[in-house]
Design a protein around this motif. Structure first.
Motif, PDB file in Angstrom:
ATOM      1  N   ILE A  62      -0.270   7.784   2.992  1.00 17.29           N
ATOM      2  CA  ILE A  62       0.108   6.413   2.662  1.00 17.29           C
ATOM      3  C   ILE A  62       1.596   6.397   2.379  1.00 17.29           C
ATOM      4  O   ILE A  62       2.112   7.241   1.633  1.00 17.29           O
ATOM      5  CB  ILE A  62      -0.688   5.851   1.467  1.00 17.29           C
ATOM      6  N   PHE A  63       2.282   5.441   2.966  1.00 17.34           N
ATOM      7  CA  PHE A  63       3.733   5.350   2.823  1.00 17.34           C
ATOM      8  C   PHE A  63       4.053   3.967   2.281  1.00 17.34           C
ATOM      9  O   PHE A  63       4.073   2.975   3.006  1.00 17.34           O
ATOM     10  CB  PHE A  63       4.396   5.667   4.163  1.00 17.34           C
ATOM     11  N   GLY A  64       4.248   3.940   0.963  1.00 15.04           N
ATOM     12  CA  GLY A  64       4.342   2.718   0.190  1.00 15.04           C
ATOM     13  C   GLY A  64       3.441   2.882  -1.025  1.00 15.04           C
ATOM     14  O   GLY A  64       3.166   4.002  -1.465  1.00 15.04           O
ATOM     15  N   SER A  65       2.956   1.789  -1.575  1.00 12.59           N
ATOM     16  CA  SER A  65       2.114   1.866  -2.770  1.00 12.59           C
ATOM     17  C   SER A  65       1.213   0.643  -2.848  1.00 12.59           C
ATOM     18  O   SER A  65       1.379  -0.315  -2.085  1.00 12.59           O
ATOM     19  CB  SER A  65       2.990   1.941  -4.028  1.00 12.59           C
ATOM     20  N   GLY A  66       0.268   0.670  -3.790  1.00 17.66           N
ATOM     21  CA  GLY A  66      -0.613  -0.480  -3.922  1.00 17.66           C
ATOM     22  C   GLY A  66      -1.590  -0.351  -5.073  1.00 17.66           C
ATOM     23  O   GLY A  66      -1.586   0.634  -5.818  1.00 17.66           O
ATOM     24  N   ILE A  67      -2.440  -1.367  -5.207  1.00 20.33           N
ATOM     25  CA  ILE A  67      -3.475  -1.417  -6.245  1.00 20.33           C
ATOM     26  C   ILE A  67      -4.802  -1.707  -5.556  1.00 20.33           C
ATOM     27  O   ILE A  67      -4.910  -2.670  -4.792  1.00 20.33           O
ATOM     28  CB  ILE A  67      -3.193  -2.528  -7.274  1.00 20.33           C
ATOM     29  N   ARG A  68      -5.805  -0.884  -5.825  1.00 19.50           N
ATOM     30  CA  ARG A  68      -7.126  -1.089  -5.224  1.00 19.50           C
ATOM     31  C   ARG A  68      -8.170  -1.238  -6.320  1.00 19.50           C
ATOM     32  O   ARG A  68      -8.394  -0.323  -7.116  1.00 19.50           O
ATOM     33  CB  ARG A  68      -7.498   0.088  -4.317  1.00 19.50           C
ATOM     34  N   CYS A  69      -8.781  -2.416  -6.397  1.00 25.67           N
ATOM     35  CA  CYS A  69      -9.851  -2.643  -7.361  1.00 25.67           C
ATOM     36  C   CYS A  69     -11.183  -2.197  -6.779  1.00 25.67           C
ATOM     37  O   CYS A  69     -11.487  -2.475  -5.617  1.00 25.67           O
ATOM     38  CB  CYS A  69      -9.931  -4.120  -7.740  1.00 25.67           C
ATOM     39  N   SER A  78       0.066   5.696  -5.391  1.00 26.64           N
ATOM     40  CA  SER A  78       1.468   6.012  -5.124  1.00 26.64           C
ATOM     41  C   SER A  78       1.628   6.461  -3.680  1.00 26.64           C
ATOM     42  O   SER A  78       0.650   6.726  -2.977  1.00 26.64           O
ATOM     43  CB  SER A  78       1.946   7.122  -6.067  1.00 26.64           C
ATOM     44  N   SER A  79       2.860   6.571  -3.240  1.00 27.70           N
ATOM     45  CA  SER A  79       3.139   7.046  -1.892  1.00 27.70           C
ATOM     46  C   SER A  79       2.722   8.502  -1.751  1.00 27.70           C
ATOM     47  O   SER A  79       2.749   9.270  -2.719  1.00 27.70           O
ATOM     48  CB  SER A  79       4.633   6.904  -1.587  1.00 27.70           C
ATOM     49  N   GLY A  80       2.359   8.897  -0.535  1.00 31.40           N
ATOM     50  CA  GLY A  80       1.989  10.284  -0.272  1.00 31.40           C
ATOM     51  C   GLY A  80       3.193  11.184  -0.111  1.00 31.40           C
ATOM     52  O   GLY A  80       3.175  12.122   0.701  1.00 31.40           O
ATOM     53  N   THR A  81       4.233  10.923  -0.888  1.00 32.46           N
ATOM     54  CA  THR A  81       5.454  11.722  -0.898  1.00 32.46           C
ATOM     55  C   THR A  81       5.963  11.770  -2.333  1.00 32.46           C
ATOM     56  O   THR A  81       5.455  11.060  -3.202  1.00 32.46           O
ATOM     57  CB  THR A  81       6.560  11.107  -0.011  1.00 32.46           C
ATOM     58  N   THR A  82       6.978  12.576  -2.576  1.00 31.15           N
ATOM     59  CA  THR A  82       7.635  12.547  -3.889  1.00 31.15           C
ATOM     60  C   THR A  82       8.977  11.824  -3.795  1.00 31.15           C
ATOM     61  O   THR A  82       9.831  11.971  -4.669  1.00 31.15           O
ATOM     62  CB  THR A  82       7.851  13.975  -4.430  1.00 31.15           C
ATOM     63  N   LEU A  83       9.152  11.023  -2.754  1.00 35.37           N
ATOM     64  CA  LEU A  83      10.385  10.261  -2.576  1.00 35.37           C
ATOM     65  C   LEU A  83      10.250   8.840  -3.110  1.00 35.37           C
ATOM     66  O   LEU A  83      11.220   8.090  -3.151  1.00 35.37           O
ATOM     67  CB  LEU A  83      10.781  10.239  -1.097  1.00 35.37           C
ATOM     68  N   ASP A  84       9.042   8.457  -3.483  1.00 35.05           N
ATOM     69  CA  ASP A  84       8.774   7.211  -4.192  1.00 35.05           C
ATOM     70  C   ASP A  84       7.996   7.571  -5.448  1.00 35.05           C
ATOM     71  O   ASP A  84       7.524   8.704  -5.598  1.00 35.05           O
ATOM     72  CB  ASP A  84       7.958   6.246  -3.324  1.00 35.05           C
TER      73      ASP A  84
END
Length: 505
Positions: A62-69, A78-84
Motif C-alpha cells: 500500500i502506497f499512501g494511508s487510510g482508515i478501515r472500519c 500506514s504506507s508499506g514503506t518507512t518513507l511515510d
C-alpha cells in the motif's frame, strides 16, 4: 465502527486527521478534497487489491494511508514503506491519528512548545529500523507517538500497533522474485485505474543512469507508465551527468529533464517539515501529473540488491532519511509515493542469496558498483548494458549548511529565528556561509578522518541544531495553514472538542 466525514476543501489534497474517544463507535475524520471516503473507510493510497472491497488493511503493498472500519474495530493503515508515517496523539480521553504532523498540530490544538528540542533526534531513530526506533515523542501536553510501516488497531478502548501482513512469497530464485514484482504491478494497476475511483491517477517514474531507478522504470512501464522525470546534473563534476534520458528512451518513456538545483522551490516548507533536511528538495521541481500521481522511485536498492551482505540484517535499517522528505509535499501535490525496493523488503536475505547465486553471474559486472538483480531486470526489458549502472552518482540536494533557498521561505525562517531569540544573518553573509561550508566539507571529505574528527563532530552538532530549528519553523508555518483552512471550512470547529460534538459534513 463507522466514520463521520468532514471534508476540508482548502486542505492539501491527501491530508487527513481522525479523532475519537473510547466507547463511541464513530470516528470523526477531517480530510482533504482528494481523499476517497465513505462511512466504512477513507483512503489516500494505491494498493494491491480490489478497490471496491477496500481491503487495504490486508496487504503490505500500500502506497499512501487510510482508515478501515470493521465490525467492532478500526485499523489505521500506514504506507508499506518507512518513507511515510502516521502520528497519533492522546489528550485525556480524546485520541487523534493523522498522516500529517502539522495537520495533527492544527486539529488537536497542540503547540510545538509542548515538545522537546530534540524532535529531529527522535525522528532520526527510524534509521535503526522498524523494530528499534523511538515511537514516543516526549510531550508536556498529552502523549504523542509516531508509527512507520506497521498499522494501528483501535478496539474502542485502546490504540495498539500491529504488524502488517507479509504477502510476498519465498524468493528462492530470480524468477520467483521477478514474477512477484510483475504480478504485484498488475494488481496495483488494476487498483489505480479502477473506474469507481473519484479521481484519475497517472503513473510517473524518476529515472537516472543508476541501477535502482532503471529497475523502477521497468516496473512502472508495466503498470502503464509513459512519463519519466530526471535530473540532469550529479553532485560531482568529474562523475558527469546522471540523466536517465537514454534509459527512458530505451523503455519507450517520454522523459522531462530538470536541473538539480534552482533558486525557487515550490512549497519548500513541506520538505523541511519532515526531518529538517532537504535531500530531495529538487523533486519539488518536477511537473507531476494532475490531479493525482503514483510516483515510482527506488531508494535503498543499494541494500536490497547489493552483492555485499550488510552487517545490520534488519531490512529497515538505513543510513539516511532523504527520501522521507517527500512525506508532506506529496499530500499537497497529490502524490502516492511507490518505492520499488520496499516490495517484499522483509525477504532481504533471500534476495542476497539470489544475488550471490550461480544463475545471476551473467548479470554481474564485478567491481564496487554491481547489482545483478536490477541489471537483469533492466537488460531483459531491452535496455543496453552500457546505458546504465556503470558508475555510482548522486543527485541529492544535501548540503553542508542547512538553510532555506526560496526568498519567501528565507524571510519566513528569519522571522521565526528572531522570534526565538536566535541570531540570524543577511542574504549576502548566508550566501558566503553556504558556499564556504560546502568547500570546507569537500576538503574535509578528502582528508584522513583522524585529521578531521573534531571538525566533523562540530559540523554534525551544528547541522543537528539547524535541522531542529527548520523542523519547528516549517511545521509551525504549515500548522497555521491547516488551522486557517479548517476554521474556514468548518466554522463551528472547536479544536479539542469530543468526536460526538463534531460538525456534520
Amino acid at each position: 465502527m463507522k466514520l463521520n466525514l468532514n471534508a476540508v476543501a482548502a486542505w492539501p489534497k491527501l491530508a487527513w486527521v481522525a479523532r475519537f474517544t473510547p466507547l463511541i463507535d464513530t470516528i470523526t475524520v477531517f480530510h482533504g478534497p482528494y481523499v476517497e471516503a465513505n462511512d466504512q473507510w477513507c483512503v489516500e493510497a494505491v494498493w494491491a487489491g480490489d478497490y471496491t472491497h477496500g481491503d487495504f488493511d490486508k496487504t503490505d503493498l500500500i502506497f499512501g494511508s487510510g482508515i478501515r472500519c470493521r465490525e467492532n474495530h478500526a485499523v489505521f493503515v500506514s504506507s508499506g514503506t518507512t518513507l511515510d508515517r502516521l502520528w497519533h496523539y492522546r489528550r485525556g480521553d480524546t485520541w487523534y491519528v493523522a498522516n500529517s504532523f502539522p495537520a495533527l498540530l492544527a486539529t488537536a490544538d497542540l503547540s510545538l512548545d509542548a515538545l522537546p528540542t530534540s524532535c529531529v533526534r527522535n525522528i532520526d531513530s527510524i534509521m535503526r529500523g522498524v523494530a528499534d526506533y523511538e515511537r514516543l515523542m516526549p510531550c508536556d501536553d498529552g502523549d504523542l507517538s509516531v508509527v512507520y510501516f506497521n498499522n494501528l488497531l483501535w478496539d474502542g478502548k485502546a490504540l495498539s500497533e500491529i504488524d502488517k501482513v507479509d504477502t510476498a512469497p519465498t524468493f528462492d530464485c530470480y524468477e520467483t522474485y521477478s514474477n512477484y514484482l510483475l504480478k504485484s504491478a498488475d494488481t496495483l494497476a488494476e487498483n489505480m485505474y479502477d473506474c469507481r475511483r473519484s479521481n484519475q491517477i497517472t503513473p510517473v517514474v524518476t529515472v537516472s543512469k543508476g541501477y535502482d531507478s532503471s529497475a523502477a522504470a521497468v516496473i512502472a512501464r508495466h503498470v502503464g507508465c509513459k512519463q519519466a522525470v530526471t535530473l540532469k546534473q550529479s553532485t560531482s563534476i568529474w562523475r558527469g551527468s546522471d540523466s536517465g534520458e537514454e534509459v527512458a528512451l530505451a523503455l519507450g518513456l517520454e522523459c522531462a529533464t530538470y536541473n538539480r538545483t534552482a533558486h525557487h522551490y515550490p512549497q519548500e516548507e513541506t520538505i523541511w517539515s519532515v526531518s529538517g533536511r532537504a535531500g530531495i528538495l529538487n523533486w519539488t521541481l518536477f511537473d507531476y501529473p494532475e490531479p493525482l500521481s503514483l510516483f515510482f522511485t527506488a531508494p535503498y536498492g543499494d541494500k536490497m540488491w547489493s552483492r555485499t551482505r550488510w552487517s545490520r540484517r534488519d531490512p529497515f535499517v538505513f543510513t539516511g532519511l532523504s527520501l522521507g522528505g517527500l512525506g508532506e509535499f506529496r499530500l499537497f501535490k497529490g502524490i502516492f509515493h511507490c518505492p520499488l525496493p520496499f516490495w517484499g523488503m522483509r525477504h532481504l536475505e533471500e534476495l542476497w542469496d539470489i544475488t550471490a547465486s550461480e544463475e545471476m553471474k551473467l548479470w554481474s559486472i564485478e567491481g564496487d558498483y554491481d547489482r545483478p538483480i536490477p541489471r537483469r531486470l533492466v537488460e531483459e526489458a531491452g535496455v543496453p548494458r552500457a546505458v546504465f549502472g556503470q558508475r555510482k552518482k548522486n543527485t541529492s540536494h544535501d548540503e553542508a549548511l542547512l538553510w532555506p533557498y526560496t526568498p519567501e521561505s528565507v524571510a519566513s525562517f528569519q522571522r521565526f529565528l528572531i522570534a526565538q531569540g536566535v541570531p540570524t544573518s543577511g542574504r549576502a553573509l548566508m550566501w558566503l556561509r553556504r558556499h564556504g561550508a560546502n568547500i570546507a566539507h569537500l576538503v574535509e571529505a578528502n582528508l584522513p578522518r583522524s585529521l578531521t574528527q573534531s571538525v566533523r563532530r562540530r559540523r554534525k552538532e551544528a547541522m543537528s541544531t539547524s535541522a531542529e530549528l527548520l523542523f519547528r519553523w516549517s511545521n509551525s508555518e504549515l500548522s497555521q495553514t491547516y488551522r486557517a483552512a479548517l476554521v474556514e471550512s468548518l466554522p463551528n470547529f472547536t479544536g479539542a472538542a469530543e468526536p460526538q460534538d463534531a460538525v456534520e459534513k
